[in-house]
Design an enzyme around this catalytic site. Structure first.
Site, PDB file in Angstrom:
ATOM      1  N   HIS A   1       0.824  -1.214   0.000  1.00  0.00           N
ATOM      2  CA  HIS A   1       0.000   0.000   0.000  1.00  0.00           C
ATOM      3  C   HIS A   1       0.855   1.259   0.000  1.00  0.00           C
ATOM      4  CE1 HIS A   1      -2.393   3.212   1.978  1.00  0.00           C
ATOM      5  NE2 HIS A   1      -3.335   2.746   1.184  1.00  0.00           N
TER       6      HIS A   1
ATOM      7  N   CYS B   1      35.260   4.474 -24.949  1.00  0.00           N
ATOM      8  CA  CYS B   1      34.420   4.349 -23.754  1.00  0.00           C
ATOM      9  C   CYS B   1      35.072   4.971 -22.537  1.00  0.00           C
ATOM     10  CB  CYS B   1      34.087   2.875 -23.483  1.00  0.00           C
ATOM     11  SG  CYS B   1      35.545   1.834 -23.220  1.00  0.00           S
TER      12      CYS B   1
END
Length: 811
Positions: free
Chosen positions: A431, A761
């Site tokens: 919830h 990279c």
């Protein structure tokens, strides 16, 4: 609709989505699945629904309308509190005798349901399904009650009365009042459905979208032992499975990206009847340590989820991710779908328009107070307000961070006033998690002990800035918020790719305009997910410390062999990264730990030598064919094969780091070929270009590998002879040095001449303005960047290509 249908009761198979005004969203959805999807394999327990006409008939015959109207007026006028008004209305409805004709139809259908399943007085679930006469799009989910294990005619009639009464829960009254809905135009249908015996099996919730990031290509399944209310209400920390939807269409594949074992502290089982329909028991330790469903169950559920999503998307004319409840019957072993509704948070976000990210900027982070499941991708700092029970909610201070054991619908009024939420219990479908998403505030759930560890009134920082783990820090922690308009991002011929290491935070970047992943660091998956040295799993008999050996045995006990643990755990981490890039390439660098880093893994000290300078020591390719690590490398290769062949990620390219010589390259490729990873048109192997020998012999390396990725950090270090970690030499470490630029240019030139792909990279394009433009001028194919640099560099590259007359290719 059947012409001879009873006016107050309708069987699910006679209902469709369009009947929402008659039977509410929940029951019309069940009818849609039974009438449209059972023929193609979706299993839904049989049942029927009372109609909105039944509700109005009950109010009219019992003279309840004037009572309800009077009480609501008293609340609106401020003459009576919400709790007193709600209690009065619910009591009146629950105790009013049901009209005889309505009662007869409900019971007659119940008897017929028993005949259908060959059982007298079958156990049923009685669920509320609210609707509005003029407001079919109104959302009343979670506001009304559900009653499980209802058995016998009298229990059923009372459960129906209680369902009708739950239309006036405090939360429902406030919702309708806040949204301007007329209380007397909202009706309630009741679904009466055969119980799947999940009390003897398992149950849970499934979303056909990642509920945290909105990544649309996964199904997320939460599961626990027993009836599903514990998962829905957040009473337990459930198991979790994440599956990649595009691969589920191939029955030969097993695309489970993540498996997380939850604590599953409680199990909800059937009670003995009477007022105690169900009860919670403590889950035995032996069951807590096992997954509540099998991999095959998870795959079947995810396939059903896709079918349901596709059906709803087609009928609504728009992509419709789904929120689905399911159950596994422990007696028959069968799976069932018991509810399905459109997901209401991530699906409402305008996709692709804006990327908002948060990042901690604090250099010296304090020790966390608690950690748990991260909900929402935000960071907030504020005052903690500890509320132990619902009776204390009037003590909540607006604008604080709510700290509680658990939440339920009664907590919603103060949750709306909170800037963040922390709970002891619950998973991503509890919830607190659901409401925090709806409210757009971050939450950390399932911490275990937040109500003990966090002091009321303390200043804390709730950090949900990416990944699965949410962290609560003491005090104020510095952070930044960044917003980017993705509609204004230009395209470029040069591929812009992503550097990524952490699989758990991968999905947060799905909106980034990237052409794949240019560097995925395997060692992070090993460190954070596997946590055990590969050689300790290949040869556990060589682990000396009994305590370490016991820990390894505990971690691997659910797998046939310790090696299987490594292969499957690593493959799933690889799969999460590959899923983000799919169908674009994902370049996976094989492990590149240094010996001192390997030694920190469980069992690592028994296999790693002590080195004076690990940076240029026993690392990268030199390990892969060495007797000291070759069996560990073979496990890495098996994990790559598992990710490609079992999970389906054929977009995976592997890359060999720190390959010093041509002879070394040949040895590594030979080991890989023996492990089923030989180069082919369908499987590419790249090499890192980070050593001067890689540049000098680029033409010959290109005969052995399909592509190069320039690692500018190590290439700069080894070209200039500078320790990149040395503070004294930091002023000399510069990728823009002429010698380094010459190395990069020569690599690009020779690689392209040989017909090989070449990218970069390293950090240089991110750190230095103008560096990316230099690479474009040199003819580089791709630039791979950290997430925070992608957008800026893409814009600069696109602008530079336009300036020099390079036409952007459609990506």
């Amino acid at each position: 609709m059947k012409k001879d249908a009873a006016p107050y009761v309708e069987w699910f198979e006679n209902l469709k989505r369009e009947d929402v005004e008659r039977v509410g969203g929940k029951n019309s959805s069940l009818g849609e699945m039974v009438s449209q999807l059972t023929e193609i394999g979706i299993s839904v327990p049989p049942g029927y629904a009372t109609t909105s006409d039944a509700y109005w008939h009950n109010l009219a015959e019992t003279n309840l309308k004037p009572i309800i109207t009077k009480e609501i007026d008293l609340f609106i006028e401020g003459k009576k509190s919400l709790s007193l008004v709600g209690s009065a209305i619910r009591g009146a409805i629950a105790h009013a005798p049901t009209p005889k004709d309505l009662e007869r139809e409900i019971i007659a259908a119940y008897i017929q349901l028993g005949n259908r399943v060959h059982e007298k007085n079958p156990s049923v679930a009685v669920r509320s399904s609210a609707t509005a006469e003029d407001l079919p799009e109104a959302s009343f989910a979670g506001q009304q009650e559900t009653f499980l294990n209802v058995r016998g005619e009298q229990q059923l009639i009372q459960a129906c009365r209680n369902c009708w009464a739950s239309l006036f829960t405090d939360r429902a009254i406030v919702y309708r009042q806040e949204h301007g809905f007329d209380h007397m135009k909202v009706a309630l249908s009741i679904g009466i459905q055969l119980m799947a015996r999940s009390d003897r099996g398992a149950s849970g919730v499934m979303f056909t979208i990642d509920t945290e990031t909105g990544f649309p290509d996964v199904c997320v399944i939460n599961s626990a032992w027993g009836l599903g209310e514990n998962v829905v209400k957040g009473e337990v920390n459930p198991d979790e499975f994440v599956l990649f939807k595009p691969m589920l269409k191939n029955s030969a594949l097993k695309p489970i990206l993540r498996k997380s074992l939850g604590e599953k502290e409680k199990t909800m089982i059937l009670g003995r009847g009477g007022p105690l329909y169900t009860k919670n028991i403590n889950t035995p330790k032996s069951r807590r340590q096992k997954f509540s469903i099998t991999d095959e169950d998870a795959i079947q559920l995810a396939k059903w989820g896709m079918i349901i999503e596709d059906h709803y998307s087609a009928s609504r004319g728009m992509k419709t991710p789904m929120d689905i409840e399911w159950a596994k019957d422990g007696l028959s072993g069968k799976l069932y779908i018991v509810q399905a509704r459109p997901e209401t948070v991530q699906s409402q976000v305008k996709q692709g328009a804006e990327l908002i990210s948060y990042r901690v900027t604090e250099n010296n982070l304090p020790k966390p107070l608690v950690t748990g499941r991260s909900i929402g991708q935000k960071i907030v700092t504020g005052e903690a307000c500890v509320i132990q029970t619902v009776e204390e909610i009037d003590q909540f201070r607006p604008g604080c961070i709510l700290i509680s054991e658990i939440t339920d619908p009664d907590w919603v009024p103060i949750m709306k006033q909170a800037i963040g939420i922390v709970t002891d219990h619950g998973g991503r479908t509890c919830h607190a998690a659901i409401i925090s998403r709806e409210l757009g505030i971050p939450a950390v759930v399932g911490t275990g002990d937040s109500t003990d560890e966090i002091r009321d009134g303390a200043i804390i920082t709730l950090c949900c800035d990416g990944g699965e783990v949410g962290i609560v820090y003491p005090g104020k922690v510095a952070y930044e918020r960044k917003s980017t308009d993705l509609t204004k991002i230009a395209k470029s011929k040069t591929k812009i790719m992503l550097n990524l290491a952490d699989p758990d935070s991968a999905f947060r970047w799905w909106k980034l305009p990237i052409d794949g992943i240019g560097l995925a660091r395997m060692e992070f998956c090993v460190m954070e997910h596997v946590k055990v040295h590969p050689m300790a799993l290949a040869h556990p008999e060589r682990v000396q410390d009994p305590e370490i050996l016991w820990q390894i045995e505990e971690m691997t006990k659910d797998y046939e062999t310790p090696s299987d643990y490594f292969v499957q755990t690593l493959a799933r981490g690889i799969g999460q990264l590959a899923a983000l890039a799919y169908p674009n390439p994902m370049i996976l660098r094989m492990s590149d730990f240094k010996t001192n880093e390997y030694a920190t893994l469980f069992g690592g000290e028994d296999f790693e030598p002590k080195e004076e300078n690990p940076m240029i020591g026993f690392r990268g390719a030199s390990r892969y064919y060495s007797p000291q690590y070759q069996d560990g490398f073979k496990l890495e290769c098996k994990a790559v094969r598992y990710a490609r062949e079992t999970m389906g990620f054929t977009n995976l390219i592997v890359m060999i780091p720190f390959c010093r010589t041509l002879e070394e390259a040949d040895k590594v490729l030979e080991v890989m070929a023996k492990e089923g990873l030989a180069r082919s048109k369908d499987f590419k192997i790249y090499v890192m270009c980070e050593i001067p020998s890689n540049v000098i012999l680029a033409t010959q390396f290109a005969k052995r590998f399909d592509g190069f990725s320039i690692g500018s950090n190590d290439l700069t270090q080894l070209t200039l002879g500078v320790d990149r970690d040395s503070e004294n030499l930091a002023h000399l470490f510069d990728e823009r040095n002429e010698a380094v630029l010459t190395m990069i240019q020569n690599c690009i030139r020779d690689a392209k001449a040989a017909g090989s792909k070449v990218g970069i990279c390293g950090q240089a394009p991110s750190d230095h303005p103008g560096f990316a433009e230099l690479l474009v001028d040199m003819g580089i194919d791709s630039i791979s960047l950290n997430p925070d640099s992608v957008l800026g560099v893409r814009q600069r590259v696109a602008a530079h290509e336009k300036k020099i007359g390079v036409s952007a290719e459609a990506n």
